[in-house]
Design a protein around this motif. Structure first.
Motif, PDB file in Angstrom:
ATOM      1  N   THR A 103      50.666  34.360  48.123  1.00 35.60           N
ATOM      2  CA  THR A 103      49.881  34.858  46.993  1.00 35.60           C
ATOM      3  C   THR A 103      48.394  34.819  47.313  1.00 35.60           C
ATOM      4  O   THR A 103      47.667  35.791  47.048  1.00 35.60           O
ATOM      5  N   ARG A 104      47.942  33.732  47.891  1.00 33.27           N
ATOM      6  CA  ARG A 104      46.523  33.621  48.264  1.00 33.27           C
ATOM      7  C   ARG A 104      46.136  34.744  49.234  1.00 33.27           C
ATOM      8  O   ARG A 104      45.109  35.401  49.070  1.00 33.27           O
ATOM      9  N   ARG A 105      46.964  34.968  50.236  1.00 32.04           N
ATOM     10  CA  ARG A 105      46.700  36.046  51.205  1.00 32.04           C
ATOM     11  C   ARG A 105      46.687  37.416  50.520  1.00 32.04           C
ATOM     12  O   ARG A 105      45.836  38.257  50.807  1.00 32.04           O
ATOM     13  N   HIS A 106      47.641  37.632  49.637  1.00 36.28           N
ATOM     14  CA  HIS A 106      47.719  38.900  48.910  1.00 36.28           C
ATOM     15  C   HIS A 106      46.453  39.129  48.095  1.00 36.28           C
ATOM     16  O   HIS A 106      45.870  40.219  48.124  1.00 36.28           O
ATOM     17  N   PHE A 107      46.016  38.114  47.378  1.00 41.81           N
ATOM     18  CA  PHE A 107      44.810  38.245  46.565  1.00 41.81           C
ATOM     19  C   PHE A 107      43.584  38.513  47.443  1.00 41.81           C
ATOM     20  O   PHE A 107      42.736  39.340  47.100  1.00 41.81           O
ATOM     21  N   GLU A 108      43.492  37.843  48.568  1.00 42.77           N
ATOM     22  CA  GLU A 108      42.376  38.095  49.489  1.00 42.77           C
ATOM     23  C   GLU A 108      42.385  39.542  49.971  1.00 42.77           C
ATOM     24  O   GLU A 108      41.331  40.199  50.021  1.00 42.77           O
ATOM     25  N   LYS A 117      54.005  46.391  50.158  1.00 43.21           N
ATOM     26  CA  LYS A 117      54.615  45.479  51.144  1.00 43.21           C
ATOM     27  C   LYS A 117      54.389  44.020  50.739  1.00 43.21           C
ATOM     28  O   LYS A 117      55.297  43.191  50.824  1.00 43.21           O
ATOM     29  N   GLU A 118      53.171  43.720  50.316  1.00 45.97           N
ATOM     30  CA  GLU A 118      52.858  42.345  49.927  1.00 45.97           C
ATOM     31  C   GLU A 118      53.589  41.958  48.651  1.00 45.97           C
ATOM     32  O   GLU A 118      54.065  40.828  48.526  1.00 45.97           O
ATOM     33  N   HIS A 119      53.683  42.884  47.706  1.00 46.15           N
ATOM     34  CA  HIS A 119      54.429  42.591  46.482  1.00 46.15           C
ATOM     35  C   HIS A 119      55.896  42.311  46.793  1.00 46.15           C
ATOM     36  O   HIS A 119      56.500  41.415  46.205  1.00 46.15           O
ATOM     37  N   GLN A 120      56.464  43.093  47.704  1.00 45.49           N
ATOM     38  CA  GLN A 120      57.867  42.865  48.065  1.00 45.49           C
ATOM     39  C   GLN A 120      58.038  41.484  48.698  1.00 45.49           C
ATOM     40  O   GLN A 120      59.016  40.781  48.412  1.00 45.49           O
ATOM     41  N   LEU A 121      57.090  41.074  49.508  1.00 45.45           N
ATOM     42  CA  LEU A 121      57.134  39.731  50.091  1.00 45.45           C
ATOM     43  C   LEU A 121      57.056  38.674  48.990  1.00 45.45           C
ATOM     44  O   LEU A 121      57.805  37.687  49.020  1.00 45.45           O
ATOM     45  N   LEU A 122      56.173  38.864  48.011  1.00 39.94           N
ATOM     46  CA  LEU A 122      56.058  37.899  46.907  1.00 39.94           C
ATOM     47  C   LEU A 122      57.340  37.857  46.084  1.00 39.94           C
ATOM     48  O   LEU A 122      57.783  36.780  45.672  1.00 39.94           O
ATOM     49  N   VAL A 123      57.945  39.013  45.848  1.00 43.61           N
ATOM     50  CA  VAL A 123      59.231  39.053  45.134  1.00 43.61           C
ATOM     51  C   VAL A 123      60.272  38.266  45.918  1.00 43.61           C
ATOM     52  O   VAL A 123      61.031  37.468  45.342  1.00 43.61           O
TER      53      VAL A 123
END
Length: 143
Positions: free
Chosen positions: A55-60, A19-25
């Motif tokens: 990206t910061r949120r995803h990494f966290e 889900k987070e990757h799709q948001l980043l895409v």
């Protein structure tokens, strides 16, 4: 410049990460669309700020998952995150100062780092998460 196509090659089988990757895409594609329309000078700051924040949120979130499953390469993966955040922030700062003509290389960076990070580092992490949980997929977001 071509958009990133969200497809099976980018799906890792861990729903929260996917889900987070799709948001980043989606965020990177927004920047690419603006670059293609020669509108980076108008929207770059907001679009890139959104990408940096997401990206910061995803990494966290990933780092929390790594801790939860006792990921053995956690420190290495976190160092990659730290470097990517520095690079992403630097490129975002550069983009805000560039003309549309000079921005293509920076926009390419956004696209390349995301695809490479998903296909290499996050693929390894997702495999470990799935193996450690003994499930094909897991959903770490109970909502």
């Amino acid at each position: 410049m071509d958009l990133i196509e969200w497809n099976e090659d980018l799906i890792l089988g861990v729903s929260e990460i996917d889900k987070e990757h799709q948001l980043l895409v989606d965020r990177v594609n927004e920047i690419i669309r603006h670059a293609n329309d020669k509108r980076l000078d108008y929207v770059a700051d907001e679009a890139v700020s959104d990408l940096v924040y997401a990206t910061r949120r995803h990494f966290e979130n990933e780092e929390e998952m790594m801790e939860d499953v006792d990921y053995p390469d956690r420190e290495i993966h976190m160092a990659v995150h730290k470097k990517l955040m520095v690079d992403l922030t630097d490129k975002a700062d550069i983009l805000s100062l560039e003309t549309n003509h000079d921005s293509i290389q920076t926009v390419d960076f956004f696209k390349d780092w995301l695809i490479n990070h998903i296909k290499k580092d996050d693929t390894e992490l997702a495999g470990f998460i799935k193996d450690s949980e003994g499930q094909k997929t897991i959903d770490l977001d109970p909502s």
